[in-house]
Design a protein around this motif. Structure first.
Motif, PDB file in Angstrom:
ATOM      1  N   LEU A  16       0.901  -1.121  -0.070  1.00 54.19           N
ATOM      2  CA  LEU A  16       0.138   0.136  -0.210  1.00 54.19           C
ATOM      3  C   LEU A  16       0.827   1.295   0.069  1.00 54.19           C
ATOM      4  N   LYS A  17       2.088   1.326   0.879  1.00 63.01           N
ATOM      5  CA  LYS A  17       2.795   2.370   0.949  1.00 63.01           C
ATOM      6  C   LYS A  17       3.717   2.510  -0.404  1.00 63.01           C
ATOM      7  N   LEU A  18       3.967   1.471  -1.060  1.00 63.88           N
ATOM      8  CA  LEU A  18       4.675   1.287  -2.278  1.00 63.88           C
ATOM      9  C   LEU A  18       3.724   2.029  -3.531  1.00 63.88           C
ATOM     10  N   LEU A  19       2.539   1.481  -3.389  1.00 61.73           N
ATOM     11  CA  LEU A  19       1.367   2.010  -4.429  1.00 61.73           C
ATOM     12  C   LEU A  19       1.191   3.339  -4.138  1.00 61.73           C
ATOM     13  N   LEU A  20       1.065   3.969  -2.976  1.00 62.48           N
ATOM     14  CA  LEU A  20       1.084   5.411  -2.694  1.00 62.48           C
ATOM     15  C   LEU A  20       2.262   6.224  -3.249  1.00 62.48           C
ATOM     16  N   GLY A  21       3.581   5.750  -3.004  1.00 65.16           N
ATOM     17  CA  GLY A  21       4.692   6.308  -3.487  1.00 65.16           C
ATOM     18  C   GLY A  21       4.736   6.133  -5.302  1.00 65.16           C
ATOM     19  N   ILE A  22       4.401   5.072  -5.506  1.00 65.35           N
ATOM     20  CA  ILE A  22       4.222   5.281  -7.141  1.00 65.35           C
ATOM     21  C   ILE A  22       3.317   6.244  -7.549  1.00 65.35           C
ATOM     22  N   ILE A  23       2.316   6.239  -7.197  1.00 69.75           N
ATOM     23  CA  ILE A  23       1.070   7.464  -7.599  1.00 69.75           C
ATOM     24  C   ILE A  23       1.588   8.811  -7.447  1.00 69.75           C
ATOM     25  N   ILE A  24       2.335   9.001  -6.368  1.00 76.23           N
ATOM     26  CA  ILE A  24       3.019  10.364  -5.980  1.00 76.23           C
ATOM     27  C   ILE A  24       4.067  10.619  -6.946  1.00 76.23           C
ATOM     28  N   THR A  25       4.948   9.586  -7.286  1.00 78.04           N
ATOM     29  CA  THR A  25       5.813   9.686  -8.343  1.00 78.04           C
ATOM     30  C   THR A  25       5.165  10.229  -9.744  1.00 78.04           C
ATOM     31  N   PRO A 141      15.846   3.425  -3.180  1.00 76.17           N
ATOM     32  CA  PRO A 141      16.172   4.268  -4.283  1.00 76.17           C
ATOM     33  C   PRO A 141      16.192   3.610  -5.523  1.00 76.17           C
ATOM     34  N   ALA A 142      16.511   2.491  -5.786  1.00 77.25           N
ATOM     35  CA  ALA A 142      16.521   1.622  -6.912  1.00 77.25           C
ATOM     36  C   ALA A 142      14.880   1.689  -7.526  1.00 77.25           C
ATOM     37  N   VAL A 143      13.828   1.382  -6.600  1.00 79.05           N
ATOM     38  CA  VAL A 143      12.626   1.377  -6.973  1.00 79.05           C
ATOM     39  C   VAL A 143      12.098   2.717  -7.260  1.00 79.05           C
ATOM     40  N   MET A 144      12.572   3.784  -6.433  1.00 78.54           N
ATOM     41  CA  MET A 144      12.033   5.237  -6.609  1.00 78.54           C
ATOM     42  C   MET A 144      12.750   5.928  -7.888  1.00 78.54           C
ATOM     43  N   TYR A 145      13.793   5.525  -8.301  1.00 77.23           N
ATOM     44  CA  TYR A 145      14.504   6.294  -9.527  1.00 77.23           C
ATOM     45  C   TYR A 145      14.007   5.472 -10.747  1.00 77.23           C
ATOM     46  N   GLY A 146      13.903   4.079 -10.433  1.00 76.43           N
ATOM     47  CA  GLY A 146      13.113   3.204 -11.530  1.00 76.43           C
ATOM     48  C   GLY A 146      12.081   3.723 -12.032  1.00 76.43           C
ATOM     49  N   MET A 147      10.946   3.869 -10.989  1.00 73.86           N
ATOM     50  CA  MET A 147       9.536   4.443 -11.599  1.00 73.86           C
ATOM     51  C   MET A 147       9.674   5.657 -12.049  1.00 73.86           C
ATOM     52  N   ASN A 148      10.493   6.392 -11.573  1.00 74.97           N
ATOM     53  CA  ASN A 148      10.879   8.013 -11.894  1.00 74.97           C
ATOM     54  C   ASN A 148      11.075   7.806 -13.495  1.00 74.97           C
ATOM     55  N   LEU A 152       8.933   9.284 -16.755  1.00 72.46           N
ATOM     56  CA  LEU A 152       9.424  10.322 -17.585  1.00 72.46           C
ATOM     57  C   LEU A 152       9.376   9.767 -19.197  1.00 72.46           C
ATOM     58  N   PHE A 153       9.867   8.464 -19.160  1.00 75.37           N
ATOM     59  CA  PHE A 153      10.002   7.977 -20.832  1.00 75.37           C
ATOM     60  C   PHE A 153       8.675   7.524 -21.142  1.00 75.37           C
ATOM     61  N   ALA A 154       7.773   7.232 -19.999  1.00 71.98           N
ATOM     62  CA  ALA A 154       6.324   7.074 -20.778  1.00 71.98           C
ATOM     63  C   ALA A 154       5.679   8.259 -21.200  1.00 71.98           C
ATOM     64  N   CYS A 155       6.022   9.156 -20.545  1.00 69.18           N
ATOM     65  CA  CYS A 155       5.476  10.689 -20.966  1.00 69.18           C
ATOM     66  C   CYS A 155       6.002  11.361 -21.792  1.00 69.18           C
ATOM     67  N   ILE A 156       7.406  11.629 -21.777  1.00 66.00           N
ATOM     68  CA  ILE A 156       8.050  12.318 -22.669  1.00 66.00           C
ATOM     69  C   ILE A 156       8.129  11.866 -24.017  1.00 66.00           C
ATOM     70  N   ILE A 157       8.440  10.684 -24.215  1.00 60.13           N
ATOM     71  CA  ILE A 157       8.642  10.123 -25.702  1.00 60.13           C
ATOM     72  C   ILE A 157       7.224  10.145 -26.549  1.00 60.13           C
ATOM     73  N   PRO A 158       6.289   9.910 -26.009  1.00 58.39           N
ATOM     74  CA  PRO A 158       4.915  10.099 -26.859  1.00 58.39           C
ATOM     75  C   PRO A 158       4.670  11.683 -26.918  1.00 58.39           C
ATOM     76  N   LEU A 295      15.642  14.027 -19.466  1.00 60.79           N
ATOM     77  CA  LEU A 295      15.860  12.536 -19.887  1.00 60.79           C
ATOM     78  C   LEU A 295      17.279  12.300 -19.331  1.00 60.79           C
ATOM     79  N   THR A 296      18.215  13.378 -19.218  1.00 61.98           N
ATOM     80  CA  THR A 296      19.339  12.985 -18.819  1.00 61.98           C
ATOM     81  C   THR A 296      19.638  12.299 -17.779  1.00 61.98           C
ATOM     82  N   TRP A 297      19.077  12.870 -16.464  1.00 58.94           N
ATOM     83  CA  TRP A 297      19.188  12.060 -15.167  1.00 58.94           C
ATOM     84  C   TRP A 297      18.536  10.687 -15.383  1.00 58.94           C
ATOM     85  N   PRO A 298      17.235  10.465 -15.636  1.00 56.62           N
ATOM     86  CA  PRO A 298      16.807   9.132 -15.907  1.00 56.62           C
ATOM     87  C   PRO A 298      17.752   8.135 -16.845  1.00 56.62           C
TER      88      PRO A 298
END
Length: 583
Positions: A16-25, A141-148, A152-158, A295-298
């Motif tokens: 639940l906390k992870l899902l909330l974190g993903i939504i916030i991301t 950190p890996a989960v957070m930056y991975g979702m980030n 970004l890729f899913a939004c910016i490229i389209p 996209l540089t940082w991602p």
């Protein structure tokens, strides 16, 4: 990723906390995407004013102010949700770190003594500290930056493809090249990460043993030699770490280079398309440059994520190696059972797995409830092994041990040990106060009870001579106290527990004969109606026992009371005459 499957149960626990974190991301990244279009609009407004010249400057100013406020508001909201993202997902990683450390520690406690004979303390500690820290980086950190990155890729490229398909295509050309490089290098990272983690255990073990044995090192004056060995290990570790660092060092320069190439492509191709009228505004080029830099940082983080995941998998593999270890002694039942104190050995033989030494050979004897049994023999005759088997720290190789006529293997394991007060040969005290060390077996003991058992162990006066008295904090393994004082504090600890069975393993070897006599007299009154086993090299500790057992090379060679054994020629009579004849 196979080894990291062990962590999935914790992800489910905190889903639940992870899902909330993903939504916030996702929300944070959406707000960050508001800025580029408004930069485009701002440049278009300026272009329109420059080209047409007759546009009302106040309208331009109003539009620019509106765009700036939107950009500023979106940036603030993006920053706020980014803060919440870190608070949510990083906190989950700390919860998982806490749970995993507890799981490992609890498992360590359940494992049998053989496990600790085969593995070094430094290695055990490294797996519960350094290795768990590496796994935490994967969980947070890996989960957070991975979702980030995914968001970004899913939004910016389209968005880029929708606004200028050909320009987007040219801009993203370096990314597949980057993916291939990551795939190639990740294998090397995994291999070298495993080597580094294994070596850290070796280094931790060396340092831990050096600190534990510092008195021996100083006594032999070999500080320089030990220091040279540590320098050698440190240099070896540096070489292994540098080997890993050199691989990691390729990621960021390569990624920045590829992102820079993307920027050049945007400016060059975009400029050509603007000149040829294929795109309507220079603002779109600026918008694309912002997207590329977003996209540089991602993109750069992909390399870091690969490294983190590989290191986490290497660490989790080492953790799993110990978690897969099964306790040799398993609690047969959860229901407590009453133990009165009668103990019987029936043809017991025991061989240590690590050394293959047979310590006991077909040993049989019995001791009734409330009686005292003394066990005497030369070093290595199997005396301490008998006490270890009674506490079920090991299981017999053959034969059986009975409590009150029932096999020891049918008793609740915790019940057995709660009914035993053991004083080991090597008295171990914790780095805590003397009071807390004594009340280790009875946490709710009063100060009066602690002082009473300390007096019976003839250590009260010694304690009162310390500045902080019972609140004196001991050094590691009780180094503050002398050998005799440590033994007597350990005796006080066992007496306070007031168990059904006492096991004293040569626990008076470091005290003088006068103090020994006082303690033995006190133990007579304390051990009334208690089953007591005393292992000793001294006849003075054994002569008043109800029964005396003489061991030699793991076999019972003599058995009986003091009077019976003294009337016979043998080891006991010879020992008695050599130790006590002058008295």
């Amino acid at each position: 990723m196979k080894e990291l499957k062990h962590i999935n149960k914790y992800f489910k626990k905190y889903w639940l906390k992870l899902l909330l974190g993903i939504i916030i991301t996702v929300i944070a990244r959406i707000f960050s995407l508001v800025m580029p279009p408004y930069v485009n609009k701002s440049i278009k407004a300026v272009e329109k004013y420059v080209e047409q010249g007759n546009v009302d400057i106040d309208i331009i100013r109003t539009n620019l102010l509106e765009y700036i406020l939107v950009i500023l508001g979106a940036a603030l909201l993006s920053g706020f949700f980014t803060f919440l993202m870190r608070q949510t997902i990083i906190n989950v990683s700390r919860y998982i770190e806490y749970d995993l450390k507890n799981e490992i520690y609890n498992h360590y406690q359940n494992l049998s003594l053989n496990f600790y004979k085969k593995n070094r303390t430094g290695d055990l500690m490294n797996r519960i500290s350094e290795d768990v820290s590496q796994v935490r980086m994967y969980c947070g950190p890996a989960v957070m930056y991975g979702m980030n990155t995914i968001t970004l890729f899913a939004c910016i490229i389209p968005i880029m493809y929708t606004k200028a398909p050909s320009l987007a295509l040219y801009t993203l050309i370096p990314l597949p090249v980057l993916s291939v490089l990551i795939y190639k290098i990740s294998k090397l990272i995994h291999k070298r990460s495993t080597i580094v983690q294994q070596f850290l255990s070796k280094l931790s073990t060396f340092v831990q043993e050096s600190f534990s044995g510092i008195s021996v090192i100083k006594a032999y004056g070999i500080e320089n030699r030990i220091n040279e060995e540590l320098v050698g290990l440190a240099n070896e570790g540096k070489d292994k770490s540098m080997s890993l660092v050199k691989i990691n060092a390729w990621f960021f320069p390569l990624m920045i280079l590829l992102i820079g190439i993307s920027n050049i492509i945007v400016i060059y191709i975009g400029g050509q398309q603007y000149i040829n009228g294929k795109i309507e505004s220079i603002g779109l080029i600026a918008e694309f440059i912002i997207y590329v830099n977003m996209l540089t940082w991602p993109v750069a983080i992909v390399g870091w994520l690969t490294s983190v995941i590989q290191r986490a998998e290497a660490s989790q593999a080492r953790i799993n190696e110990f978690l897969k270890e099964k306790p040799e002694i398993i609690n047969p039942i959860e229901v407590p059972m009453v133990i009165n104190g009668k103990i019987e050995f029936k043809n017991v033989s025991f061989t240590y797995d690590d050394t293959n030494i047979t310590a006991l050979k077909n040993v049989s004897f019995s001791i009734n409830e409330g009686e005292t049994l003394a066990i005497i023999g030369k070093t290595g005759s199997g005396k301490s092994t008998i006490l270890d088997l009674i506490a079920r720290l090991y299981d017999v190789t053959s034969g059986d041990i009975l409590f009150d006529g029932t096999s020891i293997k049918e008793y609740n394991l915790n019940c057995i040990r709660q009914n035993i007060g053991a004083v080991p040969q090597d008295a171990f005290l914790f780095s805590d106060s003397i009071k807390d060390n004594i009340k280790f077996g009875k946490e709710n003991a009063t100060d009066e009870e602690i002082i009473a058992v300390a007096k019976k162990a003839v250590v009260h006066k010694n304690i009162m001579n310390f500045k902080e008295k019972y609140d004196t904090i001991l050094g590691e393994r009780g180094i503050t106290l002398s050998g005799g004082q440590k033994q007597r504090v350990s005796i006080a600890r066992a007496l306070l527990k007031d168990p059904k069975i006492y096991l004293f393993d040569d626990c008076l070897s470091a005290v003088d004969t006068e103090t020994e006599e006082k303690i033995l007299n006190n133990l007579k009154s304390v051990s009334k109606n208690k089953t007591t086993l005393i292992v000793s090299h001294r006849v003075s500790s054994a002569k008043n026992a109800d029964k005396i057992l003489i061991l030699e090379a793991g076999k019972v060679v003599q058995e009986g009371s003091h009077e019976t054994l003294y009337m016979k020629d043998g080891y006991y009579k010879e020992l008695y005459n050599s130790q006590l004849s002058e008295k």
